[in-house]
Design a protein around this motif. Structure first.
Motif, PDB file in Angstrom:
ATOM      1  N   TYR A  36     -12.078  -1.214  -2.992  1.00 21.27           N
ATOM      2  CA  TYR A  36     -11.571   0.106  -3.312  1.00 21.27           C
ATOM      3  C   TYR A  36     -11.204   0.121  -4.791  1.00 21.27           C
ATOM      4  CZ  TYR A  36     -11.336   1.339   1.601  1.00 21.27           C
ATOM      5  OH  TYR A  36     -11.654   1.626   2.902  1.00 21.27           O
ATOM      6  N   CYS A  37     -12.060   0.705  -5.621  1.00 20.01           N
ATOM      7  CA  CYS A  37     -11.851   0.692  -7.061  1.00 20.01           C
ATOM      8  C   CYS A  37     -11.081   1.930  -7.485  1.00 20.01           C
ATOM      9  CB  CYS A  37     -13.192   0.656  -7.804  1.00 20.01           C
ATOM     10  SG  CYS A  37     -14.118  -0.868  -7.482  1.00 20.01           S
ATOM     11  N   ILE A  38     -10.065   1.698  -8.241  1.00 21.06           N
ATOM     12  CA  ILE A  38      -9.236   2.792  -8.722  1.00 21.06           C
ATOM     13  C   ILE A  38      -9.597   3.085 -10.159  1.00 21.06           C
ATOM     14  CG2 ILE A  38      -6.875   3.586  -9.068  1.00 21.06           C
ATOM     15  CD1 ILE A  38      -7.677   3.024  -6.166  1.00 21.06           C
ATOM     16  N   ARG A  39      -9.997   4.318 -10.428  1.00 17.93           N
ATOM     17  CA  ARG A  39     -10.331   4.705 -11.786  1.00 17.93           C
ATOM     18  C   ARG A  39      -9.367   5.793 -12.228  1.00 17.93           C
ATOM     19  NH1 ARG A  39     -15.629   4.162  -9.570  1.00 17.93           N
ATOM     20  NH2 ARG A  39     -16.745   2.418 -10.509  1.00 17.93           N
ATOM     21  N   ALA A  40      -8.551   5.482 -13.209  1.00 11.63           N
ATOM     22  CA  ALA A  40      -7.590   6.463 -13.690  1.00 11.63           C
ATOM     23  C   ALA A  40      -8.331   7.606 -14.367  1.00 11.63           C
ATOM     24  CB  ALA A  40      -6.638   5.802 -14.684  1.00 11.63           C
TER      25      ALA A  40
ATOM     26  N   ILE B  77       0.818  -1.205   0.000  1.00 13.96           N
ATOM     27  CA  ILE B  77       0.000   0.000   0.000  1.00 13.96           C
ATOM     28  C   ILE B  77       0.863   1.271   0.000  1.00 13.96           C
ATOM     29  CG2 ILE B  77      -0.309   0.441   2.485  1.00 13.96           C
ATOM     30  CD1 ILE B  77      -3.372   0.629   1.780  1.00 13.96           C
ATOM     31  N   ILE B  78       2.140   1.135   0.335  1.00 10.92           N
ATOM     32  CA  ILE B  78       3.048   2.290   0.296  1.00 10.92           C
ATOM     33  C   ILE B  78       4.201   2.060  -0.683  1.00 10.92           C
ATOM     34  CG2 ILE B  78       2.529   3.111   2.616  1.00 10.92           C
ATOM     35  CD1 ILE B  78       5.068   1.643   3.568  1.00 10.92           C
ATOM     36  N   ARG B  79       4.139   0.960  -1.420  1.00 12.77           N
ATOM     37  CA  ARG B  79       5.259   0.548  -2.269  1.00 12.77           C
ATOM     38  C   ARG B  79       5.671   1.618  -3.267  1.00 12.77           C
ATOM     39  NH1 ARG B  79       8.052  -3.698  -0.917  1.00 12.77           N
ATOM     40  NH2 ARG B  79       6.176  -5.042  -0.868  1.00 12.77           N
ATOM     41  N   ASP B  80       4.691   2.318  -3.852  1.00 13.35           N
ATOM     42  CA  ASP B  80       4.974   3.278  -4.916  1.00 13.35           C
ATOM     43  C   ASP B  80       5.021   4.718  -4.427  1.00 13.35           C
ATOM     44  OD1 ASP B  80       5.059   1.271  -6.979  1.00 13.35           O
ATOM     45  OD2 ASP B  80       2.878   1.152  -6.848  1.00 13.35           O
ATOM     46  N   ASN B  81       5.037   4.908  -3.139  1.00 10.94           N
ATOM     47  CA  ASN B  81       5.101   6.262  -2.581  1.00 10.94           C
ATOM     48  C   ASN B  81       6.492   6.850  -2.800  1.00 10.94           C
ATOM     49  OD1 ASN B  81       5.233   8.562  -0.898  1.00 10.94           O
ATOM     50  ND2 ASN B  81       3.716   7.704   0.487  1.00 10.94           N
ATOM     51  N   PRO B  82       6.612   7.904  -3.619  1.00  9.25           N
ATOM     52  CA  PRO B  82       7.937   8.448  -3.935  1.00  9.25           C
ATOM     53  C   PRO B  82       8.606   9.145  -2.758  1.00  9.25           C
ATOM     54  CG  PRO B  82       6.223   9.854  -4.849  1.00  9.25           C
ATOM     55  CD  PRO B  82       5.531   8.641  -4.309  1.00  9.25           C
ATOM     56  N   GLN B  83       7.845   9.427  -1.695  1.00  9.05           N
ATOM     57  CA  GLN B  83       8.432  10.091  -0.537  1.00  9.05           C
ATOM     58  C   GLN B  83       9.174   9.119   0.375  1.00  9.05           C
ATOM     59  OE1 GLN B  83       4.926  12.054   1.165  1.00  9.05           O
ATOM     60  NE2 GLN B  83       5.626  13.997   0.302  1.00  9.05           N
TER      61      GLN B  83
ATOM     62  N   ILE C  22       0.095   5.137  -6.837  1.00 10.48           N
ATOM     63  CA  ILE C  22      -0.175   3.861  -7.487  1.00 10.48           C
ATOM     64  C   ILE C  22       0.530   3.828  -8.832  1.00 10.48           C
ATOM     65  CG2 ILE C  22      -1.987   2.288  -8.279  1.00 10.48           C
ATOM     66  CD1 ILE C  22      -3.902   4.065  -6.523  1.00 10.48           C
ATOM     67  N   SER C  23       1.384   2.842  -9.029  1.00  7.80           N
ATOM     68  CA  SER C  23       2.102   2.730 -10.292  1.00  7.80           C
ATOM     69  C   SER C  23       1.131   2.360 -11.410  1.00  7.80           C
ATOM     70  CB  SER C  23       3.195   1.660 -10.188  1.00  7.80           C
ATOM     71  OG  SER C  23       2.613   0.377 -10.094  1.00  7.80           O
ATOM     72  N   PRO C  24       1.466   2.676 -12.662  1.00 11.22           N
ATOM     73  CA  PRO C  24       0.589   2.327 -13.786  1.00 11.22           C
ATOM     74  C   PRO C  24       0.252   0.842 -13.851  1.00 11.22           C
ATOM     75  CG  PRO C  24       2.261   3.884 -14.492  1.00 11.22           C
ATOM     76  CD  PRO C  24       2.621   3.487 -13.090  1.00 11.22           C
ATOM     77  N   ASP C  25       1.231  -0.010 -13.559  1.00 15.24           N
ATOM     78  CA  ASP C  25       0.981  -1.453 -13.616  1.00 15.24           C
ATOM     79  C   ASP C  25      -0.048  -1.884 -12.572  1.00 15.24           C
ATOM     80  OD1 ASP C  25       2.761  -1.713 -15.682  1.00 15.24           O
ATOM     81  OD2 ASP C  25       4.432  -2.378 -14.425  1.00 15.24           O
ATOM     82  N   VAL C  26       0.121  -1.370 -11.346  1.00 11.54           N
ATOM     83  CA  VAL C  26      -0.812  -1.716 -10.279  1.00 11.54           C
ATOM     84  C   VAL C  26      -2.190  -1.154 -10.581  1.00 11.54           C
ATOM     85  CG1 VAL C  26      -1.362  -1.386  -7.840  1.00 11.54           C
ATOM     86  CG2 VAL C  26       0.979  -1.913  -8.525  1.00 11.54           C
ATOM     87  N   ARG C  27      -2.253   0.068 -11.101  1.00  5.36           N
ATOM     88  CA  ARG C  27      -3.536   0.675 -11.439  1.00  5.36           C
ATOM     89  C   ARG C  27      -4.278  -0.163 -12.479  1.00  5.36           C
ATOM     90  NH1 ARG C  27      -1.931   5.456 -12.747  1.00  5.36           N
ATOM     91  NH2 ARG C  27      -2.432   6.506 -10.809  1.00  5.36           N
ATOM     92  N   THR C  28      -3.531  -0.676 -13.452  1.00  9.50           N
ATOM     93  CA  THR C  28      -4.137  -1.502 -14.496  1.00  9.50           C
ATOM     94  C   THR C  28      -4.769  -2.757 -13.904  1.00  9.50           C
ATOM     95  OG1 THR C  28      -2.599  -0.706 -16.182  1.00  9.50           O
ATOM     96  CG2 THR C  28      -3.713  -2.795 -16.614  1.00  9.50           C
ATOM     97  N   VAL C  29      -4.043  -3.394 -12.998  1.00 10.39           N
ATOM     98  CA  VAL C  29      -4.553  -4.614 -12.354  1.00 10.39           C
ATOM     99  C   VAL C  29      -5.786  -4.299 -11.529  1.00 10.39           C
ATOM    100  CG1 VAL C  29      -4.049  -6.405 -10.653  1.00 10.39           C
ATOM    101  CG2 VAL C  29      -2.308  -5.762 -12.337  1.00 10.39           C
TER     102      VAL C  29
END
Length: 218
Positions: free
Chosen positions: A194-198, A50-56, A170-177
């Motif tokens: 929790y649905c993610i809609r780009a 859940i924090i994997r792609d956090n750039p901070q 959220i990275s593009p790959d994760v968002r796609t999944v």
């Protein structure tokens, strides 16, 4: 570098996914005040995504709760390897958002200055020894985000924390999944995922909790 201008900080949150996500304002506040500071997090392995792609967050260290099922010798080996990795990072500060003894000991031994909460169930000399500073535990009197931010004094004054945000990158790959999973569930009864809609490069979350600190989903 002095403690007032930290080079590297560890934030510890050994809880569930939601708790880990709602601890990201602590990282955000640190980065706002010290942009060049590296901030690492220590979390349970199953919550790291859940924090994997956090750039901070510079590095994520994890504890696998399955270690204890591998026997005492293997658990000790895993714990020792983790301790060596954390110790090598030479943290100026460690902010312990958890009430576990494991977290307290890591905070004490792997940083120059450790900060925790004055937990009622840990009101003893050993807990106080593990932390150079203990902030009041606000419990259920405040939103969990405000409680988490209450860990940052004495490094950052409370009045300087109002702009800290919950961040879920959220990275593009994760968002796609996730989008695919949501599409597969569309139309089914009792769907509460929790649905993610780009949309315009960012994401909307189907269900979000109202917090006193605005959320950022990117």
């Amino acid at each position: 570098m002095s403690l007032a201008q930290p080079n590297r900080i560890l934030v510890i949150k050994l809880r569930h996914h939601g708790d880990v996500l709602l601890s990201t304002p602590v990282v955000d506040a640190i980065k706002q005040h010290f942009p060049e500071c590296e901030v690492d997090m220590l979390v349970y392995q199953e919550t790291a995504d859940i924090i994997r792609d956090n750039p901070q967050i510079a590095r994520i260290f994890t504890i696998d709760r399955q270690w204890k099922k591998q026997g005492v010798r293997m658990q000790f080996k895993h714990e020792k390897d983790l301790f060596r990795q954390l110790k090598a990072r030479q943290y100026d500060w460690a902010f312990n958002l958890s009430d576990q003894w494991r977290a307290a000991i890591i905070a004490k031994l792997c940083s120059k200055c450790s900060v925790g909460f004055n937990c009622i169930k840990r009101d003893n000399a050993a807990w106080r020894w593990c932390h150079d500073f203990l902030n009041p535990d606000m419990g259920t009197t405040k939103h969990i985000v405000e409680t988490h931010l209450g860990i940052l004094p004495p490094l950052i004054r409370p009045e300087e924390l109002s702009h800290a945000k919950v961040r879920m990158s959220i990275s593009p790959d994760v968002r796609t999944v996730w989008n695919k999973n949501c599409a597969n569930k569309a139309g089914k009864a009792k769907t509460t995922s929790y649905c993610i809609r780009a949309r315009a490069g960012c994401s909307n979350v189907g269900k979000t909790a109202k917090t006193p600190h605005s959320s950022s989903f990117c």
